[in-house]
Design a protein around this motif. Structure first.
Motif, PDB file in Angstrom:
ATOM      1  N   GLY A  17      13.075   1.550 -54.753  1.00 34.14           N
ATOM      2  CA  GLY A  17      13.138   2.948 -54.736  1.00 34.14           C
ATOM      3  C   GLY A  17      11.746   3.627 -54.382  1.00 34.14           C
ATOM      4  O   GLY A  17      11.714   4.795 -54.135  1.00 34.14           O
ATOM      5  N   ARG A  18      10.826   3.005 -54.947  1.00 32.66           N
ATOM      6  CA  ARG A  18       9.273   3.619 -54.544  1.00 32.66           C
ATOM      7  C   ARG A  18       9.245   3.744 -53.129  1.00 32.66           C
ATOM      8  O   ARG A  18       8.877   4.515 -52.655  1.00 32.66           O
ATOM      9  N   TRP A  19       9.564   2.738 -52.155  1.00 31.99           N
ATOM     10  CA  TRP A  19       9.513   2.649 -50.892  1.00 31.99           C
ATOM     11  C   TRP A  19      10.488   3.686 -50.240  1.00 31.99           C
ATOM     12  O   TRP A  19      10.135   4.341 -49.205  1.00 31.99           O
ATOM     13  N   VAL A  20      11.679   4.045 -50.765  1.00 31.93           N
ATOM     14  CA  VAL A  20      12.519   4.931 -50.485  1.00 31.93           C
ATOM     15  C   VAL A  20      11.941   6.459 -50.651  1.00 31.93           C
ATOM     16  O   VAL A  20      12.043   7.231 -49.737  1.00 31.93           O
ATOM     17  N   PHE A  21      11.553   6.456 -51.801  1.00 35.89           N
ATOM     18  CA  PHE A  21      11.010   7.901 -52.059  1.00 35.89           C
ATOM     19  C   PHE A  21       9.580   7.897 -51.229  1.00 35.89           C
ATOM     20  O   PHE A  21       9.641   9.276 -50.627  1.00 35.89           O
ATOM     21  N   LEU A  22       8.913   7.027 -51.080  1.00 29.36           N
ATOM     22  CA  LEU A  22       7.600   7.175 -50.029  1.00 29.36           C
ATOM     23  C   LEU A  22       8.176   7.648 -48.712  1.00 29.36           C
ATOM     24  O   LEU A  22       7.588   8.635 -47.945  1.00 29.36           O
ATOM     25  N   GLY A  23       9.134   6.967 -48.168  1.00 28.31           N
ATOM     26  CA  GLY A  23       9.857   7.236 -46.601  1.00 28.31           C
ATOM     27  C   GLY A  23      10.148   8.706 -46.943  1.00 28.31           C
ATOM     28  O   GLY A  23       9.983   9.462 -45.693  1.00 28.31           O
ATOM     29  N   VAL A  25       9.177  11.177 -48.540  1.00 27.56           N
ATOM     30  CA  VAL A  25       7.880  12.221 -48.769  1.00 27.56           C
ATOM     31  C   VAL A  25       7.365  12.159 -47.117  1.00 27.56           C
ATOM     32  O   VAL A  25       6.821  13.531 -46.811  1.00 27.56           O
ATOM     33  N   LEU A  26       7.230  11.164 -46.659  1.00 33.42           N
ATOM     34  CA  LEU A  26       6.689  11.192 -45.194  1.00 33.42           C
ATOM     35  C   LEU A  26       7.554  12.009 -44.069  1.00 33.42           C
ATOM     36  O   LEU A  26       6.821  12.614 -43.625  1.00 33.42           O
ATOM     37  N   ILE A  27       8.861  11.867 -44.290  1.00 34.74           N
ATOM     38  CA  ILE A  27       9.606  12.434 -43.316  1.00 34.74           C
ATOM     39  C   ILE A  27       9.539  13.966 -43.537  1.00 34.74           C
ATOM     40  O   ILE A  27       9.456  14.655 -42.758  1.00 34.74           O
ATOM     41  N   ALA A  28       9.948  14.280 -44.908  1.00 34.96           N
ATOM     42  CA  ALA A  28       9.702  15.684 -45.273  1.00 34.96           C
ATOM     43  C   ALA A  28       8.631  16.251 -44.763  1.00 34.96           C
ATOM     44  O   ALA A  28       8.578  17.330 -44.225  1.00 34.96           O
ATOM     45  N   GLY A  29       7.393  15.593 -45.175  1.00 36.81           N
ATOM     46  CA  GLY A  29       6.036  16.111 -44.805  1.00 36.81           C
ATOM     47  C   GLY A  29       5.996  16.417 -43.342  1.00 36.81           C
ATOM     48  O   GLY A  29       5.467  17.492 -42.665  1.00 36.81           O
ATOM     49  N   TYR A  30       6.320  15.513 -42.617  1.00 34.84           N
ATOM     50  CA  TYR A  30       6.211  15.530 -41.137  1.00 34.84           C
ATOM     51  C   TYR A  30       7.069  16.792 -40.809  1.00 34.84           C
ATOM     52  O   TYR A  30       6.529  17.709 -39.876  1.00 34.84           O
TER      53      TYR A  30
END
Length: 82
Positions: A17-23, A25-30
């Motif tokens: 779940g932590r990796w999914v959330f991090l991914g 956030v990175l995609i949304a930030g991009y």
């Protein structure tokens, strides 16, 4: 009655779940940066001005040795007279 250990339910290590959330956030930030680049560039000067008082408030002032401590160090740097 038996006691149940809660150790296995504590958050620790790295879960999926932590990796999914991090991914996410990175995609949304991009996409936020690429689609709204003009708006972000317009805000940068104001962000710099806002950072100055925030740094003063939250810096902690621990780097210069505190107030009133300059006299002690000044006496140790003096050379003896002739």
């Amino acid at each position: 009655m038996t006691e149940h250990s809660q150790d296995k339910h504590e958050s620790g290590g790295g879960g999926t779940g932590r990796w999914v959330f991090l991914g996410f956030v990175l995609i949304a930030g991009y996409f936020l940066l690429t689609e709204h680049r003009a708006h972000v560039v317009q805000i940068l000067p104001f962000a710099l001005l806002l950072a100055c008082p925030l740094l003063h408030m939250f810096h902690g002032h621990g780097g210069h040795g505190g107030h009133g401590g300059g006299d002690k160090r000044a006496n140790t740097d003096e050379r003896p007279g002739p």
